[in-house]
Scaffold this motif. Sequence first.
Motif, PDB file in Angstrom:
ATOM      1  N   LYS A  30       0.840  -1.210   0.000  1.00  0.00           N
ATOM      2  CA  LYS A  30       0.000   0.000   0.000  1.00  0.00           C
ATOM      3  C   LYS A  30       0.869   1.252   0.000  1.00  0.00           C
ATOM      4  N   ILE A  31       1.894   1.269   0.838  1.00  0.00           N
ATOM      5  CA  ILE A  31       2.797   2.423   0.905  1.00  0.00           C
ATOM      6  C   ILE A  31       3.430   2.681  -0.458  1.00  0.00           C
ATOM      7  N   ILE A  32       3.935   1.641  -1.077  1.00  0.00           N
ATOM      8  CA  ILE A  32       4.620   1.782  -2.362  1.00  0.00           C
ATOM      9  C   ILE A  32       3.643   2.225  -3.446  1.00  0.00           C
ATOM     10  N   PHE A 120       7.153   6.825   7.414  1.00  0.00           N
ATOM     11  CA  PHE A 120       6.873   6.992   8.855  1.00  0.00           C
ATOM     12  C   PHE A 120       5.467   6.461   9.080  1.00  0.00           C
ATOM     13  N   ASN A 121       5.375   5.149   9.207  1.00  0.00           N
ATOM     14  CA  ASN A 121       4.088   4.455   9.153  1.00  0.00           C
ATOM     15  C   ASN A 121       3.631   4.003  10.531  1.00  0.00           C
ATOM     16  N   HIS A 122       2.650   4.698  11.079  1.00  0.00           N
ATOM     17  CA  HIS A 122       2.066   4.365  12.381  1.00  0.00           C
ATOM     18  C   HIS A 122       3.136   4.284  13.478  1.00  0.00           C
ATOM     19  N   GLY A 150       1.622   7.189   7.693  1.00  0.00           N
ATOM     20  CA  GLY A 150       0.429   6.500   8.166  1.00  0.00           C
ATOM     21  C   GLY A 150       0.174   6.996   9.582  1.00  0.00           C
ATOM     22  N   LEU A 151      -1.000   7.627   9.816  1.00  0.00           N
ATOM     23  CA  LEU A 151      -1.237   8.360  11.056  1.00  0.00           C
ATOM     24  C   LEU A 151      -2.553   7.931  11.695  1.00  0.00           C
ATOM     25  N   GLY A 152      -2.475   7.333  12.868  1.00  0.00           N
ATOM     26  CA  GLY A 152      -3.685   7.002  13.601  1.00  0.00           C
ATOM     27  C   GLY A 152      -4.343   8.250  14.164  1.00  0.00           C
ATOM     28  N   ALA A 219      -8.022  -1.721  -4.866  1.00  0.00           N
ATOM     29  CA  ALA A 219      -7.229  -2.548  -5.780  1.00  0.00           C
ATOM     30  C   ALA A 219      -6.072  -1.751  -6.367  1.00  0.00           C
ATOM     31  N   ARG A 220      -6.295  -0.472  -6.640  1.00  0.00           N
ATOM     32  CA  ARG A 220      -5.246   0.386  -7.204  1.00  0.00           C
ATOM     33  C   ARG A 220      -4.119   0.625  -6.209  1.00  0.00           C
ATOM     34  N   PHE A 221      -4.455   0.624  -4.911  1.00  0.00           N
ATOM     35  CA  PHE A 221      -3.480   0.984  -3.895  1.00  0.00           C
ATOM     36  C   PHE A 221      -3.159  -0.164  -2.933  1.00  0.00           C
ATOM     37  N   ALA A 222      -3.466  -1.395  -3.319  1.00  0.00           N
ATOM     38  CA  ALA A 222      -3.190  -2.536  -2.436  1.00  0.00           C
ATOM     39  C   ALA A 222      -3.704  -2.246  -1.036  1.00  0.00           C
TER      40      ALA A 222
END
Length: 283
Positions: A30-32, A120-122, A150-152, A219-222
């Motif tokens: 998703k990040i990629i 910087f993911n969660h 990615g921010l909670g 689907a486009r962004f996993a």
Amino acid sequence: MGRDRSAQLEYSEFQSAMLDEAKRRRKAAKIIAVLGHFLGRGDGDGKGVLDGLTVADIGCSAGFIADELVNAGAARTFGVDIDVPGLRKAADRFGERVVFVCGDGTALPFPDGSVDVLVFNHIYEHVVDPDAVVAEMHRVLAEDGVLYLGLGNRLGVMEPHYKLPFLSYLPPSLADRYVRMFGRADRYYERFRTRRGLRRMLKDFHVWDYTFPVLVTPARFAGSELFPGVVGRLAGAVLARLPRFALRALLPVVPTYLWVATKTPRRPAGPVLPRPPEPVRTP
């Protein structure tokens, strides 16, 4: 600020999700995909998105996301964390592909403007001074670099680490009692912020919001791991039909924000989407 978080020096030892390889690799996809759209790179399968770039995963733990950044073409990949057991596992498996560093996010081991892509993911809710970490990432990011976040959200109803509703709403003393009562932990260390607080935290960046684009077109962004299976498809279909004002009304309580930040003004370079990313703030 000031609360003891020494237990999180071994975070991967008591949060098993950090060692769930399949889940971590889905997050990396998703990040990629988000980075690929913003940069206008790759053909949707993640290949070539990071070709020739220096990339760093801040808060890398056991290294699965960092390994996927290599697979996406990064020329040099770093993983930074204070989770020593997680770093040992990462170095054992991926040390020939990724440079892992035990380091504090408030003193990143990179020269000014030397990193093309930061992830910087969660992580921010786990650190004592997230504002200082964000300032340090601003220092090391290249002028034309990109920061994935990615921010909670504090106002998300279900707390993601301990699966207890409204936990993040509570003051520290009550939150500690709550996690103990249900046997989840001795104390509640995480500290989330609201959307407004996150905007303040990113005050020196230009920020684009990819939250709804990912939810509407998983689907486009996993992005299926956000809402898996039938629930995810239904959520995406409903969100795709909501008018813009309704989506904006939902923003304060969305549990997770997916943002892309830059030091200088840039626009997403990827193709037009059913729900395009929108600017969050500019300095």
